[in-house]
Design a protein around this motif. Structure first.
Motif, short mmCIF file in Angstrom:
data_model
loop_
_atom_site.label_atom_id
_atom_site.label_comp_id
_atom_site.label_asym_id
_atom_site.label_seq_id
_atom_site.Cartn_x
_atom_site.Cartn_y
_atom_site.Cartn_z
N VAL A 182 -15.93 7.87 74.20
CA VAL A 182 -16.29 8.88 73.21
C VAL A 182 -17.52 9.66 73.67
O VAL A 182 -17.53 10.90 73.64
N ILE A 183 -18.55 8.96 74.10
CA ILE A 183 -19.78 9.64 74.54
C ILE A 183 -19.51 10.49 75.77
O ILE A 183 -19.97 11.63 75.87
N PHE A 184 -18.75 9.96 76.70
CA PHE A 184 -18.37 10.74 77.89
C PHE A 184 -17.62 12.01 77.46
O PHE A 184 -17.87 13.10 77.99
N GLY A 185 -16.72 11.88 76.50
CA GLY A 185 -15.97 13.02 76.01
C GLY A 185 -16.85 14.08 75.36
O GLY A 185 -16.55 15.28 75.42
N ILE A 186 -17.93 13.66 74.75
CA ILE A 186 -18.90 14.59 74.16
C ILE A 186 -19.72 15.27 75.25
O ILE A 186 -19.94 16.49 75.23
N ILE A 187 -20.17 14.49 76.22
CA ILE A 187 -21.08 14.98 77.26
C ILE A 187 -20.37 15.86 78.29
O ILE A 187 -20.92 16.88 78.72
N PRO A 215 -17.97 18.22 78.53
CA PRO A 215 -17.85 19.68 78.43
C PRO A 215 -19.19 20.42 78.42
O PRO A 215 -19.22 21.62 78.66
N ILE A 216 -20.28 19.72 78.13
CA ILE A 216 -21.59 20.39 78.01
C ILE A 216 -22.58 19.91 79.06
O ILE A 216 -23.77 20.23 78.99
N GLU A 217 -22.11 19.17 80.06
CA GLU A 217 -23.03 18.52 81.00
C GLU A 217 -23.95 19.48 81.73
O GLU A 217 -25.08 19.14 82.05
N LYS A 218 -23.50 20.70 81.99
CA LYS A 218 -24.35 21.67 82.69
C LYS A 218 -25.50 22.15 81.82
O LYS A 218 -26.52 22.61 82.32
#
Length: 181
Positions: free
Chosen positions: A45-50, A52-55
């Motif tokens: 879940v946290i990976f899925g949140i992060i 798309p916005i990692e940049k």
């Protein structure tokens, strides 16, 4: 620019894993919590949140105490190297907790932060308290007995990441003047 705070939980007694994200204006733009997922599902879940916005992410600041270190390691294993390097874990001690509590109090007093109107978050913030121990002369910050402070901790971690890593000021590049002869 985004600043992420994570408070891990194992789901026992309604304790939540919480992710809070603050933008470069001090505005909380995301708050999610859950207490019914396995460790692997939490990382997913946290990976899925992060992802798309990692940049846009400047810092990811998870709490490292208790189960925090192995959960943080699992998350780092999933992240790309560029994002993995943005993880700056936070060890909560009485002193470090007092500092982030104080910083958040000042931020609210000086309108340097705005938060989402999540009912559970507002409830946790309203009962979060300090207790003075006259024998040790220490102040301890926690939720009252039987209640939780996991959303408060994630908010404090995201605000701390923002406060310590934001770049402030105004910058300009002057134009070079050239004259013809």
């Amino acid at each position: 620019k985004l600043y992420v705070g994570i408070d891990w939980a194992n789901g026992v007694d309604n304790d939540d894993t919480v992710i809070s994200i603050i933008n470069d204006k001090g505005k909380q733009v995301l708050l999610q919590y859950w207490n019914d997922l396995t460790p692997t599902q939490q990382i997913d879940v946290i990976f899925g949140i992060i992802k798309p916005i990692e940049k846009q992410i400047v810092v990811i600041q998870p709490e490292l105490n208790s189960i925090g270190t192995p959960y943080t390691d699992l998350l780092k294993d999933r992240l790309q190297v560029s994002t993995r390097n943005k993880v700056q874990g936070f060890n909560t001690t009485n002193q470090s907790k007092a500092e982030i509590v104080s910083d958040l109090q000042v931020a609210f007093e000086q309108n340097q932060i705005s938060i989402l109107g999540d009912e559970k978050q507002l409830r946790q913030l309203s009962v979060y308290s300090a207790e003075y121990n006259p024998k040790t002369r220490n102040v301890y910050y926690n939720a009252p007995q039987g209640l939780h402070d996991d959303i408060c901790i994630a908010l404090m971690l995201s605000y701390n990441a923002f406060r310590k890593n934001k770049i402030t000021g105004s910058y300009s590049i002057g134009k070079a003047c050239m004259t013809k002869k």
